[in-house]
Enzyme design. Structure first.
Site, mmCIF file in Angstrom:
data_model
loop_
_atom_site.group_PDB
_atom_site.id
_atom_site.type_symbol
_atom_site.label_atom_id
_atom_site.label_comp_id
_atom_site.label_asym_id
_atom_site.label_seq_id
_atom_site.Cartn_x
_atom_site.Cartn_y
_atom_site.Cartn_z
ATOM 1 C CB CYS A 157 2.694 5.138 8.608
ATOM 2 S SG CYS A 157 3.190 6.767 8.013
ATOM 3 C CG HIS A 201 8.980 -2.366 6.904
ATOM 4 N ND1 HIS A 201 8.699 -1.057 6.597
ATOM 5 C CD2 HIS A 201 10.248 -2.580 6.475
ATOM 6 C CE1 HIS A 201 9.756 -0.505 6.018
ATOM 7 N NE2 HIS A 201 10.705 -1.412 5.951
ATOM 8 C CE LYS A 223 3.633 -2.786 4.508
ATOM 9 N NZ LYS A 223 4.593 -1.883 5.142
ATOM 10 N N GLY A 253 10.962 -5.546 2.895
ATOM 11 C CA GLY A 253 12.231 -4.858 3.082
ATOM 12 C C GLY A 253 13.378 -5.524 2.354
ATOM 13 N N PRO A 269 0.845 -1.197 0.000
ATOM 14 C CG PRO A 269 0.090 -0.956 2.199
ATOM 15 C CD PRO A 269 0.835 -1.890 1.300
ATOM 16 C CG MET A 270 3.556 2.096 -1.677
ATOM 17 S SD MET A 270 4.689 1.695 -3.013
ATOM 18 C CE MET A 270 3.599 0.781 -4.121
#
Length: 457
Positions: A120, A187, A159, A221, A29-30
């Site tokens: 985030c 991540h 996430k 990553g 997701p970005m």
């Protein structure tokens, strides 16, 4: 108290296999970047599963900001979440369980799962109190996951970023599993690893998470080339890898890998992506732009624009421009007039101007490739001194590298043969971009004003 879902639904590996199709290659997701046209392009080039951009749950619920809702996930046009946009996971950020549930209810019939952003690390997330800044409030994290697990007809996933301690990271992941998360994306960077301090993701911690939970785990990553994917899967034992910036700079990242989702990760072919680092690179012609993993970037840019133009659902011009700058980055530093034209393009006719720029770039790149006809790929590949990274001819799609901070090189665990921070370090595979925004007057709430302003760029 741990609540149970009110209706029966597939979860864990049953969901992963029967609904998602056992995906191995996942696009993250970005914000402004994993929008519908990019998701379509990603699937054409081998992505098994794609996430939407992160959506602010509080703003999505607000009928005053309908424009925000339509920009982030347009239901009326019936393209987003439609048959050509599956499998699909929609990601939200939130710090209020009730508001999160309301937002998720609006989209649950248009996706296969809802993901919560706990990763985030950007300042907007700190001000809005979401993303990895919820790491210190485990009770709230549990409630955010559990309310969706209990009340949605589809699964909830999560996430997150790691803690400096492997044990604490494992306990955090296990808590998320108990709350009802059916897939965990780990991540391998900490909350502090961002910007110039991104460094490398810790694959050892991802492996520890995978060994400690009973639901599928996606590793996020250090994915620069296709050849990094089998190494990551083998090292971590993860069920899939997720790529963010690595995919933005090269939408064909997965194209050289087996198309079937189920396979032994250690048997994945290295593909064209790794050829440039091996002694037999000289056997491949320099102008063999058919190489699946590294097609001509101008061709990818034109294909992306074609998708944008063919949809009823409008794509923000900020997203289109961002993609074009990343896709064609290897040549824009050389073709500076095209870079300047791309930066200046705006207003009516912008898409036409973008198309003209990409056509000019294609013509110039074809000439550049023809000029070295007869040379081997080994003759043209170079190693960048600052990063130790392999740089391909500038007409081919390829990753963008950032040097590791000196203090990070000696401390990185689990990825001893990676020598650069690379993509997936900084752009937001955790859901937001790095655009600076003004200070929020309400640090305890999700930053509504910031999110609405973003849709108007």
């Amino acid at each position: 108290m741990e609540l149970q879902p009110s209706t029966s639904k597939l979860g864990g590996y049953d969901f992963y296999r029967q609904v998602l199709g056992s995906p191995r290659y996942v696009v993250a997701p970005m914000v402004d970047q994993s929008e519908l046209p990019w998701r379509i392009l990603a699937r054409r080039y081998g992505a098994h599963l794609v996430y939407t951009p992160m959506i602010n749950a509080k703003v999505h619920n607000n009928n005053i900001h309908v424009a925000y809702r339509d920009v982030n996930f347009n239901i009326p046009n019936m393209e987003e979440g439609g048959p050509a946009d599956r499998p699909l996971i929609i990601q939200f950020c939130a710090n209020d369980p009730d508001l999160l549930l309301q937002a998720a209810k609006l989209v649950e019939s248009h996706c296969d799962a809802v993901d919560i952003n706990f990763g985030c690390p950007q300042d907007i997330a700190r001000r809005g109190r979401y993303g990895c800044f919820l790491q210190d409030d485990w009770d709230l994290v549990f409630r955010l996951i559990n309310i969706l697990h209990t009340n949605l007809s589809i699964p909830v996933t999560a996430k997150f970023r790691v803690f400096p301690s492997i044990q604490k990271t494992v306990e955090y992941a296990q808590m998320m599993e108990r709350a009802g998360a059916q897939i965990l994306t780990c991540h391998g960077r900490t909350r502090e690893q961002r910007g110039v301090n991104s460094g490398l993701a810790d694959w050892d911690t991802i492996r520890a998470v995978k060994q400690a939970v009973n639901v599928p785990v996606f590793a996020n990553g250090n994915i620069l080339y296709a050849s990094d994917i089998p190494r990551c899967l083998a090292h971590t034992g993860a069920d899939a890898i997720m790529s963010a910036e690595g995919h933005l700079y090269n939408a064909a990242l997965f194209a050289a890998l087996p198309s079937g989702p189920s396979h032994d990760p250690t048997s994945l072919p290295q593909g064209p992506a790794s050829l440039v680092t091996q002694s037999d690179a000289a056997d491949f012609p320099a102008h063999a732009t058919e190489c699946l993993a590294h097609p001509p970037h101008a061709e990818l840019a034109l294909e992306y624009l074609s998708i944008v133009r063919g949809l009823k659902t409008p794509t923000p011009l900020s997203a289109v421009k961002g993609h074009l700058f990343k896709i064609m980055r290897p040549a824009l530093g050389i073709e500076k007039d095209l870079r300047d034209r791309l930066g200046r393009a705006r207003g009516p006719g912008t898409l036409d101007e973008y198309h003209a720029i990409c056509e000019d770039m294609r013509e110039r790149m074809e000439k550049a490739a023809e000029a070295v006809n007869g040379l081997s790929l080994g003759d043209l590949v170079r190693v960048e001194e600052a990063t130790g990274s392999t740089i391909l001819p500038h007409w081919l799609a390829q990753p963008y590298f950032r040097p590791l901070p000196p203090s990070t090189r000696d401390k990185t665990k689990g990825v001893k043969d990676v020598t650069n921070a690379g993509p997936d370090a900084n752009h937001d595979n955790d859901g937001v971009n790095t655009v600076k925004r003004p200070h929020s007057p309400s640090p305890t709430q999700v930053d509504t004003a910031d999110e609405v302003k973003r849709t108007k760029r």
